[in-house]
Scaffold this active site. Sequence first.
Site, PDB file in Angstrom:
ATOM      1  N   GLU A 410      36.035  58.265 132.325  1.00 12.02           N
ATOM      2  CA  GLU A 410      35.021  59.337 132.417  1.00 12.02           C
ATOM      3  C   GLU A 410      34.524  59.748 131.029  1.00 12.02           C
ATOM      4  O   GLU A 410      34.322  60.922 130.739  1.00 12.02           O
ATOM      5  CB  GLU A 410      35.548  60.532 133.226  1.00 12.02           C
ATOM      6  CG  GLU A 410      35.721  60.155 134.693  1.00 12.02           C
ATOM      7  CD  GLU A 410      36.058  61.317 135.613  1.00 12.02           C
ATOM      8  OE1 GLU A 410      35.761  62.465 135.254  1.00 12.02           O
ATOM      9  OE2 GLU A 410      36.602  61.046 136.687  1.00 12.02           O
TER      10      GLU A 410
HETATM   11  C1  LIG Z   1      42.532  53.341 135.648  1.00 12.96           C
HETATM   12  C2  LIG Z   1      41.061  53.261 135.436  1.00 12.96           C
HETATM   13  C3  LIG Z   1      40.215  53.846 136.350  1.00 12.96           C
HETATM   14  C4  LIG Z   1      38.832  53.761 136.190  1.00 12.96           C
HETATM   15  N1  LIG Z   1      38.015  54.254 137.158  1.00 12.96           N
HETATM   16  C5  LIG Z   1      36.683  53.988 137.103  1.00 12.96           C
HETATM   17  C6  LIG Z   1      35.829  54.298 138.209  1.00 12.96           C
HETATM   18  O1  LIG Z   1      36.265  54.862 139.211  1.00 12.96           O
HETATM   19  N2  LIG Z   1      34.519  53.959 138.129  1.00 12.96           N
HETATM   20  C7  LIG Z   1      33.994  53.342 137.036  1.00 12.96           C
HETATM   21  O2  LIG Z   1      32.796  53.074 137.023  1.00 12.96           O
HETATM   22  N3  LIG Z   1      34.777  53.036 135.964  1.00 12.96           N
HETATM   23  C8  LIG Z   1      36.100  53.332 135.981  1.00 12.96           C
HETATM   24  N4  LIG Z   1      36.915  53.000 134.926  1.00 12.96           N
HETATM   25  C9  LIG Z   1      36.328  52.433 133.725  1.00 12.96           C
HETATM   26  C10 LIG Z   1      36.362  53.395 132.558  1.00 12.96           C
HETATM   27  O3  LIG Z   1      35.434  54.427 132.766  1.00 12.96           O
HETATM   28  C11 LIG Z   1      36.106  52.578 131.280  1.00 12.96           C
HETATM   29  O4  LIG Z   1      37.308  51.912 130.995  1.00 12.96           O
HETATM   30  C12 LIG Z   1      35.663  53.423 130.126  1.00 12.96           C
HETATM   31  O5  LIG Z   1      34.376  53.893 130.340  1.00 12.96           O
HETATM   32  C13 LIG Z   1      35.674  52.648 128.812  1.00 12.96           C
HETATM   33  O6  LIG Z   1      34.996  51.457 128.940  1.00 12.96           O
HETATM   34  P1  LIG Z   1      35.708  50.075 128.527  1.00 12.96           P
HETATM   35  O7  LIG Z   1      37.076  50.084 129.047  1.00 12.96           O
HETATM   36  O8  LIG Z   1      34.828  48.958 128.873  1.00 12.96           O
HETATM   37  O9  LIG Z   1      35.827  50.200 126.938  1.00 12.96           O
HETATM   38  P2  LIG Z   1      34.801  49.610 125.882  1.00 12.96           P
HETATM   39  O10 LIG Z   1      33.449  50.166 126.131  1.00 12.96           O
HETATM   40  O11 LIG Z   1      34.962  48.147 125.810  1.00 12.96           O
HETATM   41  O12 LIG Z   1      35.353  50.279 124.557  1.00 12.96           O
HETATM   42  C14 LIG Z   1      36.468  49.778 123.822  1.00 12.96           C
HETATM   43  C15 LIG Z   1      36.789  50.799 122.727  1.00 12.96           C
HETATM   44  O13 LIG Z   1      35.645  50.984 121.868  1.00 12.96           O
HETATM   45  C16 LIG Z   1      35.251  52.348 121.858  1.00 12.96           C
HETATM   46  N5  LIG Z   1      33.796  52.406 121.782  1.00 12.96           N
HETATM   47  C17 LIG Z   1      32.904  51.811 122.609  1.00 12.96           C
HETATM   48  N6  LIG Z   1      31.655  52.072 122.219  1.00 12.96           N
HETATM   49  C18 LIG Z   1      31.738  52.870 121.123  1.00 12.96           C
HETATM   50  C19 LIG Z   1      30.798  53.478 120.245  1.00 12.96           C
HETATM   51  N7  LIG Z   1      29.477  53.372 120.437  1.00 12.96           N
HETATM   52  N8  LIG Z   1      31.263  54.224 119.235  1.00 12.96           N
HETATM   53  C20 LIG Z   1      32.587  54.397 119.052  1.00 12.96           C
HETATM   54  N9  LIG Z   1      33.516  53.825 119.826  1.00 12.96           N
HETATM   55  C21 LIG Z   1      33.110  53.082 120.844  1.00 12.96           C
HETATM   56  C22 LIG Z   1      35.799  52.934 123.145  1.00 12.96           C
HETATM   57  O14 LIG Z   1      35.994  54.329 123.070  1.00 12.96           O
HETATM   58  C23 LIG Z   1      37.109  52.180 123.274  1.00 12.96           C
HETATM   59  O15 LIG Z   1      38.075  52.779 122.447  1.00 12.96           O
HETATM   60  C24 LIG Z   1      38.299  53.091 135.060  1.00 12.96           C
HETATM   61  C25 LIG Z   1      39.165  52.517 134.126  1.00 12.96           C
HETATM   62  C26 LIG Z   1      40.518  52.573 134.322  1.00 12.96           C
HETATM   63  C27 LIG Z   1      41.416  51.879 133.325  1.00 12.96           C
END
Ligand SMILES: Cc1cc2nc3c(=O)[nH]c(=O)nc-3n(C[C@H](O)[C@H](O)[C@H](O)COP(=O)(O)OP(=O)(O)OC[C@H]3O[C@@H](n4cnc5c(N)ncnc54)[C@H](O)[C@@H]3O)c2cc1C
Length: 620
Positions: A410
């Site tokens: 979120e």
């Molecule tokens: C248990 C669980 C439940 C979830 N439930 C849902 C759900 O119900 N619906 C849904 O749609 N999604 C869901 N998610 C997805 C979750 O919202 C994402 O994991 C989250 O938004 C982060 O995206 P990502 O994992 O792809 O990280 P990435 O976007 O790949 O980021 C990797 C790292 O880089 C950082 N980062 C990325 N971009 C930037 C930037 N511009 N500047 C600085 N730092 C940055 C991030 O903070 C993170 O530390 C869930 C994930 C998990 C693990």
Amino acid sequence: MSEYVKARELAEQARETEWARPSFAKQLFLGNFRLELVHPAPALDEAQTKRGEEFVRALRRFLDHRVDPALIERTARIPDEVVKGLAALGAFGITIEEEYGGLGLPHLYYSRALILVGSYSPALAAMLSAHQSIGVPQPLKLFGTPEQKREFLPRCARGEISAFLLTEPDVGSDPARLATTATRDGDDYVLDGVKLWTTNGVVADLLVVMARTGGKISAFVVDARAEGVTVRRRNAFMGLRGIENGVTEFSGVRVPARNLIGREGQGLKIALTTLNTGRLSLPATCAGGAKWAVKIAREWCNARVQWGRRVGEHEAVARKLAFVAATAYALEAVVDLSSRMADDESYDIRIEAALAKLFASEMAWQVGDELVQIRGGRGYETAESLAARGERGVPAEQILRDLRINRIFEGSTEIMHLLIAREAVDAHLSVAGELVSPDASRQERARALKRASRFYARWLPTLVAGTGNLPASYGAFGPLARHLRYVERTSRKLARCTFYGMSRWQAGLEHKQGFLGRIVDIGAELFAMTATCVRAEEDSRDLGRRPLELADTFCGQSRLRVDALFARLWDNTDSQDARLARYLLDGRYTFLEEGILDPSIEGPWIGAPSGGENVHRPIP
Ligand SMILES: Cc1cc2nc3c(=O)[nH]c(=O)nc-3n(C[C@H](O)[C@H](O)[C@H](O)COP(=O)(O)OP(=O)(O)OC[C@H]3O[C@@H](n4cnc5c(N)ncnc54)[C@H](O)[C@@H]3O)c2cc1C
């Protein structure tokens, strides 16, 4: 256009730019501490309070008698009977209006319910909040047509579980690259794509799906049983073992056009607006976890004696106890105030909710970590193992694992920093935008310079002195008045520092993530201090000095964090770190990786499952 610029523009388009209602937090970032907006905190009427209290009592009875959180952890599954029992209580429609079959309770009682459930079984809290805060009910409440509300809200209130599907294997923090498509075909849209990490997705009846319609992103309600919807996998995580989180594939899924939420292209705006209040559910579960940590820490530190003293009497542990208790009080205060503001509807709480999510997820994690430390070896041992050898089965290591995800989903902490910083510097951008824009012409810059000079000539002097400089101000808060004076003074200092940052880096400020993150963290602490003082002042009428002591200690701890953050605004290793990170990415330090073995299982970094059986398991 670069990928970065494209992503930023998309986020910018989805942003609500209007501020029709007052925002306490926005003013705080501008150096204008408007305590009167939050004190006294908005109150509920008696009838709402009575119904809310009754519901929370019934929920407590149900959890206590019918839910075994250890079983959920051990089997990594929430029993169907628990889901059905919660549905019968109305727990899937807490804030859904009564005319649609919900309980129609205020947000405050939704939060209190999540504090309770979050303290007992965070996986269960995740199920309820994913359904209500980001699943079908919230976007429909805000953007649904009367027909959509009549069709779907009663189903949601009855306990048909919903999920929110935005993330894809290649799309996380940055939705600009969303690949799932929705193609118009007659009276339907046809959906194709893969969604990852769908909390509740494995057992869902209804889905909110974000998909690309042409160049834009739109939101749809999709029946999870529709032909072409396949749940490919149920995922397993470090914590929240009971959640039903999957990978959902859409292959030629026909969705009636009437299921489009809002208009085509409004999808991201809907997602962001949904989260304006939806984001308050995670702080509530964090506060629940922190309050539980207080109970365990108190009981354990009284019972455990080492070196001739209760461990809680050794100063190193006593400091942790003070941190755990003061932080738990503050987290509940933040949730309480933000929820009341959400109920009042005369406020714009988008920044408060974002600050609450950021602050609560970070602080609760620290509380969980300190709890494990206070419990010593037993903190690292599972509840099942403790109980098997005859001790109390306290799931301290579990709460730490369960809390960890709050800093990621979120809106990760890093993304929350950017999102809130964008609002914090918005006032500057709106007056000095062309001045700092690399694309502006000379004429545009000259015009902007004039406008900015006029604005700053009026604004900067207002940041020099204020009520925080008057020793008698906020006297009604007794021993906490000095902390509110600090918040007032510090809010002005924060605005001045933001302005300096803006003038120093101009268009480059958006890349100064270290600076922006600290500005936002200071704002979060100031908001938490305010909420804590407001709550303590109210609580002290019934509870005497005790809440004031907790609030006083919280503010003392918070002020030290704020002072350290200010110092690090200008004195830090950000540039050096960024350079080293670049070198590291370029492979300059691979020698560091010598002498180790990587236990990872081979495979691509980013991929999607294909084939396999459908593991969709709607609860009968
Ligand atoms: C248990 C669980 C439940 C979830 N439930 C849902 C759900 O119900 N619906 C849904 O749609 N999604 C869901 N998610 C997805 C979750 O919202 C994402 O994991 C989250 O938004 C982060 O995206 P990502 O994992 O792809 O990280 P990435 O976007 O790949 O980021 C990797 C790292 O880089 C950082 N980062 C990325 N971009 C930037 C930037 N511009 N500047 C600085 N730092 C940055 C991030 O903070 C993170 O530390 C869930 C994930 C998990 C693990």
